[in-house]
Write an enzyme that holds these catalytic residues in place. Structure first.
Site, short mmCIF file in Angstrom:
data_model
loop_
_atom_site.label_atom_id
_atom_site.label_comp_id
_atom_site.label_asym_id
_atom_site.label_seq_id
_atom_site.Cartn_x
_atom_site.Cartn_y
_atom_site.Cartn_z
N CYS A 214 40.81 48.50 46.52
CA CYS A 214 40.59 49.48 45.45
C CYS A 214 40.65 50.91 45.99
O CYS A 214 41.19 51.80 45.34
CB CYS A 214 39.26 49.21 44.77
SG CYS A 214 39.24 47.63 43.88
N HIS B 227 40.32 43.60 40.13
CA HIS B 227 38.98 44.19 40.26
C HIS B 227 38.78 45.21 39.15
O HIS B 227 39.74 45.75 38.59
CB HIS B 227 38.84 44.87 41.61
CG HIS B 227 38.84 43.92 42.76
ND1 HIS B 227 38.38 44.30 44.01
CD2 HIS B 227 39.23 42.64 42.88
CE1 HIS B 227 38.49 43.28 44.84
NE2 HIS B 227 39.02 42.25 44.18
N CYS C 178 36.12 48.13 47.31
CA CYS C 178 36.64 47.45 48.50
C CYS C 178 37.84 48.23 49.03
O CYS C 178 38.29 49.21 48.43
CB CYS C 178 37.04 46.01 48.15
SG CYS C 178 38.54 45.90 47.15
N GLU D 243 37.88 48.23 39.33
CA GLU D 243 38.46 49.52 39.67
C GLU D 243 39.97 49.54 39.50
O GLU D 243 40.53 50.50 38.96
CB GLU D 243 38.11 49.89 41.13
CG GLU D 243 36.63 50.05 41.39
CD GLU D 243 35.98 48.77 41.90
OE1 GLU D 243 34.97 48.87 42.62
OE2 GLU D 243 36.46 47.66 41.59
#
Length: 158
Positions: free
Chosen positions: A85, A52, A82, A54
Site C-alpha cells: 500500500c 487492501h 503495508c 488503502e
C-alpha cells in the site's frame, strides 16, 4: 475538520467491510477537506490479496479524479499501511497517510517485512511525482486496534 474526524470516517468504512465479510479495515481519501473516495478491505470477499482498504481507496480516488496523481490528497486508514500500500501511495504521489492502529496492536499480524514501520519506510519512498509522503500514525489508535481484535488469523474471524 481534523485527522480524528477523518479517522472516524475510516472506522465507519471498516465496520462496513466487516459486515461484507472483509477484514475490519477502512480507508478514506481526502482532498481539499472533502472525502473523494473510500475503501474497504476486500481481500477475503474478492479472494484478491491486493484488495487492501488503502489500495481500493487509492483506485477509487484515481478513477474519481481521472488521474494517477494524488498530490494534495491525504489517505486515512484504520491500520498502518503495508509495504504494498505504501508503494501504491508512492506511485500516485500521495502527499500524506494518516493511520490509527500500528501493526503491533493487532494479534497474529503477519506483516511481510520484519521490523516494518510505514513511518520509517516512507522516508525511503521514491514518489513518481518527486514529492514525499508524510506519515502520521496512532490517531485514535486504541479505537482502531479494537476493530481488529476478532481476527483469529488472516483467513478468518471469530
Amino acid at each position: 475538520m481534523n485527522d480524528e474526524h477523518f479517522i472516524k470516517l475510516a472506522i465507519e468504512e471498516a465496520k462496513k467491510s466487516q459486515q461484507a465479510e472483509g477484514a475490519p479495515i477502512g480507508a478514506v481519501m481526502v482532498k481539499n477537506g472533502e472525502v473523494i473516495a473510500t475503501g474497504w478491505s476486500l481481500v477475503w470477499p474478492k479472494k484478491d490479496p491486493s484488495a487492501h482498504a488503502e489500495t481500493e481507496c487509492i483506485r477509487a480516488a484515481c478513477q474519481k479524479l481521472q488521474s494517477l496523481d494524488l498530490t494534495g490528497c491525504t489517505l486515512y486508514s484504520t491500520l498502518e499501511s503495508c509495504s504494498m500500500c505504501l508503494g501504491c501511495a508512492g506511485w500516485t504521489g500521495l502527499s500524506r497517510i494518516v493511520f490509527g492502529a500500528y501493526k503491533e496492536d493487532i494479534p497474529v499480524n503477519p506483516y511481510e517485512l520484519k521490523d516494518y514501520h510505514a513511518e520509517e519506510h516512507a522516508k525511503r519512498l521514491q514518489s513518481l511525482t518527486g514529492s514525499g509522503t508524510e506519515i502520521t500514525g496512532g490517531v485514535l489508535r486504541e479505537e482502531c486496534a479494537l476493530l481488529m481484535q476478532k481476527i483469529i488469523n488472516w483467513t478468518q474471524t471469530e
